[in-house]
Design an enzyme around this catalytic site. Structure first.
Site, PDB file in Angstrom:
ATOM      1  N   GLU A  29       0.808  -1.218   0.000  1.00 26.35           N
ATOM      2  CA  GLU A  29       0.000   0.000   0.000  1.00 26.35           C
ATOM      3  C   GLU A  29       0.845   1.274   0.000  1.00 26.35           C
ATOM      4  O   GLU A  29       0.310   2.371   0.102  1.00 26.35           O
ATOM      5  CB  GLU A  29      -0.955  -0.003   1.208  1.00 26.35           C
ATOM      6  N   GLU A  85     -10.278  -5.149   9.304  1.00 25.48           N
ATOM      7  CA  GLU A  85      -9.270  -4.089   9.252  1.00 25.48           C
ATOM      8  C   GLU A  85      -8.315  -4.317   8.091  1.00 25.48           C
ATOM      9  O   GLU A  85      -8.002  -3.393   7.363  1.00 25.48           O
ATOM     10  CB  GLU A  85      -8.500  -4.030  10.577  1.00 25.48           C
ATOM     11  N   VAL A  89      -2.999 -11.298   1.044  1.00 23.91           N
ATOM     12  CA  VAL A  89      -2.419 -12.552   0.571  1.00 23.91           C
ATOM     13  C   VAL A  89      -1.119 -12.186  -0.135  1.00 23.91           C
ATOM     14  O   VAL A  89      -1.086 -11.229  -0.923  1.00 23.91           O
ATOM     15  CB  VAL A  89      -3.378 -13.297  -0.386  1.00 23.91           C
ATOM     16  N   GLY A  95      -4.638 -15.144  -6.701  1.00 19.31           N
ATOM     17  CA  GLY A  95      -5.282 -15.768  -7.848  1.00 19.31           C
ATOM     18  C   GLY A  95      -5.565 -17.243  -7.655  1.00 19.31           C
ATOM     19  O   GLY A  95      -6.012 -17.917  -8.573  1.00 19.31           O
ATOM     20  N   GLY A  97      -7.485 -18.331  -4.910  1.00 17.43           N
ATOM     21  CA  GLY A  97      -8.691 -18.480  -4.090  1.00 17.43           C
ATOM     22  C   GLY A  97      -8.488 -18.269  -2.609  1.00 17.43           C
ATOM     23  O   GLY A  97      -9.430 -18.403  -1.833  1.00 17.43           O
ATOM     24  N   TYR A 133     -13.705  -7.456  -4.414  1.00 21.66           N
ATOM     25  CA  TYR A 133     -14.806  -7.293  -3.454  1.00 21.66           C
ATOM     26  C   TYR A 133     -16.161  -7.261  -4.160  1.00 21.66           C
ATOM     27  O   TYR A 133     -17.130  -7.851  -3.693  1.00 21.66           O
ATOM     28  CB  TYR A 133     -14.605  -6.033  -2.611  1.00 21.66           C
TER      29      TYR A 133
END
Length: 165
Positions: A29, A85, A89, A95, A97, A133
């Site tokens: 991020e 929060e 992964v 990719g 699952g 999402y």
């Protein structure tokens, strides 16, 4: 998804792995400069104070992802909710699952705990996550704006005198 994949609640012995995931997420991020968490602090807040819960996703014995969540409360629904929060992964395991498996696990937990909501935030530039999402049925709430205070701002507000003091 590998048949050796599993999700389990983290234990205090998992604190080093949790901190590694926090740092990896912050790096992804572009927020590494904001990480002040330490193993000692995580042990205290997660396992002594129980301020939040952590799930670890593993492929065999290798941790591949995590989710940090806690309960909030909806006054309108009169029920608790789960606030996610962070979910993360490792890039080399995406990719497959694993992210969806963590979300399904949390949705099941929300059902078991009779929660009225399952919520989280996503950075507006993170289109891969936004798309993910939406693919699992989440709806963005554009009419709500997150407000936040940290550090000295909280302390300054707390130090203000009230009329009755």
């Amino acid at each position: 998804m590998d048949k050796k994949f599993n999700i389990r609640p983290a234990t205090v012995e998992d604190v080093p792995a949790i901190l590694k995931f926090i740092r990896a997420l912050a790096d992804y991020e572009k927020l590494s400069h904001q990480v002040t968490a330490t193993e000692e602090l995580l042990r205290h807040t997660l396992f002594e104070k129980k301020s939040a819960e952590v799930l670890l996703a593993s492929e065999g014995d290798v941790p591949v992802g995590f989710a940090v969540f806690f309960h909030n409360f909806s006054t309108f629904l009169g029920k608790p909710g789960i606030y996610l929060e962070d979910v993360f992964v490792l890039p080399e395991f995406r990719g497959r699952g694993y992210g969806k498996a963590l979300m399904v696990y949390l949705a099941r937990l929300a059902c078991e705990r009779d929660c009225g909501r399952f919520e989280w935030s996503v950075l507006d530039w993170n289109q891969p996550s936004i798309d993910f999402y939406r693919s699992i049925g989440a709806n963005p709430l554009s009419e709500w704006i997150i407000q936040r205070m940290t550090g000295d701002v909280i302390k300054n507000l707390a130090a203000q005198k009230l009329p009755h003091e």
